[in-house]
Write a protein that holds these residues in place. Structure first.
Motif, PDB file in Angstrom:
ATOM      1  N   LEU A 177       3.376 -10.033 -51.175  1.00 22.49           N
ATOM      2  CA  LEU A 177       3.611  -8.398 -49.978  1.00 22.49           C
ATOM      3  C   LEU A 177       2.369  -7.377 -51.265  1.00 22.49           C
ATOM      4  N   ILE A 178       3.492  -7.156 -52.378  1.00 22.39           N
ATOM      5  CA  ILE A 178       2.814  -6.592 -53.276  1.00 22.39           C
ATOM      6  C   ILE A 178       1.499  -6.699 -53.820  1.00 22.39           C
ATOM      7  N   ILE A 179       0.585  -8.138 -53.293  1.00 16.51           N
ATOM      8  CA  ILE A 179      -0.842  -8.588 -53.962  1.00 16.51           C
ATOM      9  C   ILE A 179      -1.596  -7.551 -52.916  1.00 16.51           C
ATOM     10  N   VAL A 180      -0.863  -7.689 -51.430  1.00 15.72           N
ATOM     11  CA  VAL A 180      -1.479  -8.025 -50.418  1.00 15.72           C
ATOM     12  C   VAL A 180      -2.367  -5.866 -49.852  1.00 15.72           C
ATOM     13  N   ALA A 181      -0.003  -5.700 -50.633  1.00 13.12           N
ATOM     14  CA  ALA A 181      -0.590  -3.827 -50.249  1.00 13.12           C
ATOM     15  C   ALA A 181      -1.739  -3.688 -51.296  1.00 13.12           C
ATOM     16  N   VAL A 182      -1.708  -3.595 -52.390  1.00 13.09           N
ATOM     17  CA  VAL A 182      -2.942  -3.503 -53.742  1.00 13.09           C
ATOM     18  C   VAL A 182      -4.267  -3.772 -52.918  1.00 13.09           C
ATOM     19  N   MET A 183      -4.477  -4.746 -52.746  1.00  9.12           N
ATOM     20  CA  MET A 183      -5.673  -5.442 -51.927  1.00  9.12           C
ATOM     21  C   MET A 183      -5.963  -4.352 -51.343  1.00  9.12           C
ATOM     22  N   VAL A 184      -5.019  -3.909 -50.226  1.00  8.47           N
ATOM     23  CA  VAL A 184      -5.086  -2.549 -48.693  1.00  8.47           C
ATOM     24  C   VAL A 184      -5.314  -1.799 -49.352  1.00  8.47           C
ATOM     25  N   ILE A 185      -5.423  -1.140 -50.356  1.00 16.59           N
ATOM     26  CA  ILE A 185      -5.126   0.073 -51.184  1.00 16.59           C
ATOM     27  C   ILE A 185      -6.334  -0.355 -51.295  1.00 16.59           C
ATOM     28  N   ILE A 186      -7.080  -0.647 -51.867  1.00 11.11           N
ATOM     29  CA  ILE A 186      -8.383  -0.730 -52.718  1.00 11.11           C
ATOM     30  C   ILE A 186      -9.372  -0.874 -51.310  1.00 11.11           C
ATOM     31  N   THR A 187      -9.565  -1.255 -50.420  1.00  8.04           N
ATOM     32  CA  THR A 187      -9.672  -1.072 -49.511  1.00  8.04           C
ATOM     33  C   THR A 187     -10.472  -0.250 -48.235  1.00  8.04           C
ATOM     34  N   VAL A 188      -8.788   0.574 -48.192  1.00  3.84           N
ATOM     35  CA  VAL A 188      -8.436   1.920 -48.167  1.00  3.84           C
ATOM     36  C   VAL A 188      -9.751   3.111 -48.090  1.00  3.84           C
ATOM     37  N   GLY A 189      -9.135   2.492 -50.323  1.00  4.96           N
ATOM     38  CA  GLY A 189      -9.949   3.500 -51.129  1.00  4.96           C
ATOM     39  C   GLY A 189     -11.700   3.709 -51.055  1.00  4.96           C
TER      40      GLY A 189
ATOM     41  N   SER B  78      -9.714   6.748 -42.701  1.00  3.44           N
ATOM     42  CA  SER B  78      -9.837   5.622 -43.203  1.00  3.44           C
ATOM     43  C   SER B  78      -8.500   5.405 -43.225  1.00  3.44           C
ATOM     44  N   PHE B  79      -7.569   5.517 -43.406  1.00  2.00           N
ATOM     45  CA  PHE B  79      -6.292   4.977 -43.468  1.00  2.00           C
ATOM     46  C   PHE B  79      -6.126   3.885 -42.027  1.00  2.00           C
ATOM     47  N   LEU B  80      -6.206   4.945 -40.908  1.00  2.00           N
ATOM     48  CA  LEU B  80      -6.153   4.808 -39.267  1.00  2.00           C
ATOM     49  C   LEU B  80      -7.181   3.443 -39.213  1.00  2.00           C
ATOM     50  N   ASP B  81      -8.128   3.310 -39.630  1.00  2.00           N
ATOM     51  CA  ASP B  81      -9.608   2.375 -39.724  1.00  2.00           C
ATOM     52  C   ASP B  81      -8.779   1.352 -40.875  1.00  2.00           C
ATOM     53  N   GLY B  82      -8.239   1.246 -41.358  1.00  2.00           N
ATOM     54  CA  GLY B  82      -7.572   0.054 -42.889  1.00  2.00           C
ATOM     55  C   GLY B  82      -6.586  -0.467 -41.786  1.00  2.00           C
ATOM     56  N   PHE B  83      -5.694   0.281 -41.425  1.00  2.00           N
ATOM     57  CA  PHE B  83      -4.356  -0.701 -40.572  1.00  2.00           C
ATOM     58  C   PHE B  83      -5.084  -1.330 -38.917  1.00  2.00           C
ATOM     59  N   MET B  84      -6.435  -0.442 -38.562  1.00  2.00           N
ATOM     60  CA  MET B  84      -6.594  -0.864 -37.308  1.00  2.00           C
ATOM     61  C   MET B  84      -7.719  -2.753 -37.600  1.00  2.00           C
TER      62      MET B  84
ATOM     63  N   LEU C  29      -6.713  -4.740 -40.412  1.00  2.00           N
ATOM     64  CA  LEU C  29      -4.982  -5.429 -40.340  1.00  2.00           C
ATOM     65  C   LEU C  29      -4.984  -5.777 -38.827  1.00  2.00           C
ATOM     66  N   LEU C  30      -4.911  -4.906 -37.852  1.00  2.00           N
ATOM     67  CA  LEU C  30      -3.936  -5.015 -36.900  1.00  2.00           C
ATOM     68  C   LEU C  30      -5.547  -6.683 -35.950  1.00  2.00           C
ATOM     69  N   GLU C  31      -6.354  -5.775 -35.888  1.00  2.00           N
ATOM     70  CA  GLU C  31      -7.545  -6.826 -35.603  1.00  2.00           C
ATOM     71  C   GLU C  31      -7.817  -8.457 -35.663  1.00  2.00           C
ATOM     72  N   ASN C  32      -7.570  -8.563 -37.245  1.00  2.00           N
ATOM     73  CA  ASN C  32      -7.278  -9.898 -37.933  1.00  2.00           C
ATOM     74  C   ASN C  32      -6.117 -10.965 -37.712  1.00  2.00           C
ATOM     75  N   ILE C  33      -4.862 -10.095 -36.894  1.00  2.00           N
ATOM     76  CA  ILE C  33      -3.588 -10.421 -36.490  1.00  2.00           C
ATOM     77  C   ILE C  33      -3.677 -10.784 -35.243  1.00  2.00           C
ATOM     78  N   THR C  34      -4.572  -9.974 -34.237  1.00  2.00           N
ATOM     79  CA  THR C  34      -4.601 -10.458 -32.955  1.00  2.00           C
ATOM     80  C   THR C  34      -5.841 -11.124 -32.389  1.00  2.00           C
ATOM     81  N   GLY C  35      -6.721 -10.791 -33.598  1.00  2.00           N
ATOM     82  CA  GLY C  35      -7.965 -11.554 -33.389  1.00  2.00           C
ATOM     83  C   GLY C  35      -7.609 -12.815 -33.202  1.00  2.00           C
ATOM     84  N   THR C  36      -6.909 -13.969 -34.369  1.00  2.00           N
ATOM     85  CA  THR C  36      -5.984 -14.378 -35.025  1.00  2.00           C
ATOM     86  C   THR C  36      -5.634 -15.070 -33.743  1.00  2.00           C
ATOM     87  N   VAL C  37      -3.974 -14.398 -32.987  1.00  2.00           N
ATOM     88  CA  VAL C  37      -3.355 -15.030 -31.815  1.00  2.00           C
ATOM     89  C   VAL C  37      -4.205 -15.059 -30.541  1.00  2.00           C
TER      90      VAL C  37
END
Length: 605
Positions: free
Chosen positions: A477-489, A501-507, A509-517
């Protein structure tokens, strides 16, 4: 196949004295997509005249019933065009007067022929009760009206006539119409006429029931057909030549409008495929040809012929741009795969393939869809073997993979696994596309880039480790958090917006999860197929309670299978398109490209 044909920007400088011959050479090669962004209007008047004459020539050809085709004509030079237009204008005016007169006469003849043939049909239909022809010849005090009435209003007319003591005879003439003959006295004329008007009936001319009238009309039609045949022989070929000449002149004039005049000569710019460069240079003997690497260019897709029907589905959504991949091969594979997963049945798959084959061979409009259906049917049959389903019977053959109704958990995992595969392919295609565009920041940290691909797979790993193996996932989870911070940065650096940018990053993340489901619906449709067929089997058995499969059982099974095949083929196709367009294309495909359309003197049929 995966990448569009490589293009070169070309600038051609043509000396004034060779302009016509060089343009003609370009038109014969058919390899130059002319850049029309700086189009001028020097020959706009001539083009309008050519368009008008072309329309007139084609309408004359249609009036003669001659099919358009390409015929040989001599070469036409630019300086000849005004003279040729004047000449064609005179010829077309003369031909049009003759064909207009013939066409007008033809409409009248065809209408009269239709009238007497309808009267003949009514006469034969009512012959058992009434000899209409004899009545028309001999009646003097009694009046006769023969009427064609819509079936739903015929009773109203009959009631009106009978209530005034008029004599009627009627018989159905065709589906939706009834032939009615009414015999009445002169004082009932207004009543009968109003009754006919209320029913919107059509009164036939009594003279049309006479044999001599029919023979006269048919003889006139025979003469007209001979006149038309004579006109076809006299003017058909001439009109085809005129249309061909006008098409060539239009091409030349449109091309001339794209030429820029400079002190060195005429300049024409555009794009050519890499494998046509040498051919262009060899053909243009008097021009200077300079090639350069384009930033953007029209797109020539190299899709294999087998997959061409799927290309229509892709370009219906959007045409890939020059730097993008050709998504058709991936689209085709995933389309067929998803269709089979949702609609796995050996028997239904074979029926779909046969239906697709018939559509592709017997129709032009649905030819491409027929070919797509053949692939979908094969996939459906293969997944039918994996599920052990033949025309909905789950016990006729042993499933090679699993039975969907008895293994719902496996079916859901299988569906999600396919979703992960599809989205992963989308990520990889996006990374390749960004590399081709040389947008390395987007390739690394942009939406759908390498970091988001890693985040996606880390999340899958975390879910498996936490749920299946009950392991500690704190480090991941820490590794994922670091990668998310880099992409948002990266987004903040690119857009200069923190909150957005934070909103886009969150969206993302959410789209990848919902897209798979969302791929769980693959399993849901496979279950729906099994449930629908189970319902049909239950109804069929209820009709044959003693266990014997009589006619009712088989009729129910046949009708039920037809309904399931049509309904599921439609619904599953829509769902497949939806997953492809929004979940798969959303990862990498932007579109907005322009198809490669080379300049050709030969008009395409």
């Amino acid at each position: 196949m995966i990448f569009p044909e490589k293009m070169y920007r070309v600038t051609i400088t043509i000396p004034e004295e060779y302009l016509d011959t060089e343009i003609e050479s370009l038109g014969k090669i058919g390899a130059l997509h002319i850049d029309d962004r700086n189009k001028n209007r020097i020959f706009e008047t001539e083009i309008n005249r050519v368009d008008t004459l072309l329309s007139l020539a084609k309408s004359n050809l249609d009036a003669l019933g001659v099919q358009e085709k390409i015929v040989e004509v001599r070469d036409i030079q630019l300086e000849e065009i005004p003279r040729e237009i004047d000449k064609i204008e005179v010829i077309l005016n003369d031909i049009s007067k003759i064909i207009d007169k013939l066409s007008s006469e033809g409409k009248k003849v065809e209408q009269r022929t239709k009238d007497v043939l309808t009267a003949e049909k009514v006469k034969e239909t009512l012959r058992e009760d009434l000899d209409i022809e004899t009545l028309v010849k001999n009646l003097s005090f009694i009046k006769l009206k023969a009427v064609l009435v819509p079936s739903d209003t015929a009773e109203s007319l009959l009631l009106t006539a009978k209530s005034y003591k008029a004599f009627t005879v009627h018989e159905p003439l065709s589906e939706g119409s009834v032939a009615v003959a009414i015999l009445y006295t002169d004082d009932l004329e207004d009543v009968i006429q109003k009754g006919i008007e209320k029913t919107e009936g059509k009164v036939l001319n009594n003279n049309d029931f006479l044999t001599e009238t029919k023979n006269k009309v048919l003889a006139t039609r025979e003469l007209y057909l001979k006149e038309k045949e004579k006109a076809v022989n006299e003017y058909g070929e001439k009109l085809l030549e005129i249309i061909r000449k006008l098409n060539i002149m239009k091409k030349i004039l449109e091309t001339e409008n794209l030429v820029k005049r400079t002190a060195e000569g005429y300049i024409i710019e555009g794009w050519v495929p890499e494998d046509k460069k040498d051919e262009i240079v060899k053909a243009l003997k008097h021009s200077r040809v300079i090639f350069s690497e384009p930033e953007d260019a029209p797109v020539l897709l190299k899709t294999p012929r087998l997959l061409k029907p799927f290309e229509e589905l892709v370009t219906g959504f959007g045409y890939p741009s020059y730097k993008e991949l050709n998504p058709t091969p991936f689209f085709a594979f995933i389309f067929v795969l998803l269709f089979g997963v949702m609609f796995g049945d050996v028997g239904h798959g074979i029926v779909l393939s046969i239906a697709g084959y018939i559509l592709s061979k017997k129709t032009e409009t649905f030819k491409s869809y027929g070919k797509v259906l053949i692939f979908c049917g094969i996939s459906s049959a293969i997944f039918g073997l994996l599920y052990g389903s033949v025309f909905g019977d789950e016990h006729l053959i042993h499933p090679l993979l699993f039975n969907p109704m008895e293994n719902i958990d496996k079916l859901i995992i299988f569906s999600i696994a396919i979703g992960i595969l599809v989205l992963s392919v989308g990520f990889i295609l996006n990374i390749i596309t960004q590399y081709r565009k040389k947008e390395f920041g987007e390739m690394l940290a942009g939406e759908g880039g390498i970091l988001w691909f890693l985040i996606y797979w880390f999340l899958i790993g975390i879910a498996i480790k936490a749920v299946v193996f009950k392991g500690n996932v704190k480090t991941e989870l820490i590794i994922v958090a670091v990668m998310v911070i880099i992409t948002v940065g990266y987004e903040i650096y690119k857009k200069k917006q923190v909150f957005g940018s934070f909103l886009d990053g969150f969206m993302s993340l959410l789209e990848n999860i919902t897209g798979t489901v969302s791929f769980v619906r693959l399993g849901a449709f496979a279950l729906a197929h099994a449930a629908l067929m189970l319902a049909i089997f239950t109804i069929a058995r209820a009709i044959s309670p003693d266990g014997h499969h009589g006619a009712g059982y088989w009729i129910t099974m046949i009708i039920g299978n037809i309904i399931v095949i049509v309904l599921e083929a439609l619904v599953v196709s829509i769902q497949t398109m939806r997953l492809e367009y929004y979940e798969f294309f959303g990862k990498f495909f932007k579109g907005g490209g322009k198809p490669f359309k080379p300049f050709k003197l030969e008009e395409e049929k």
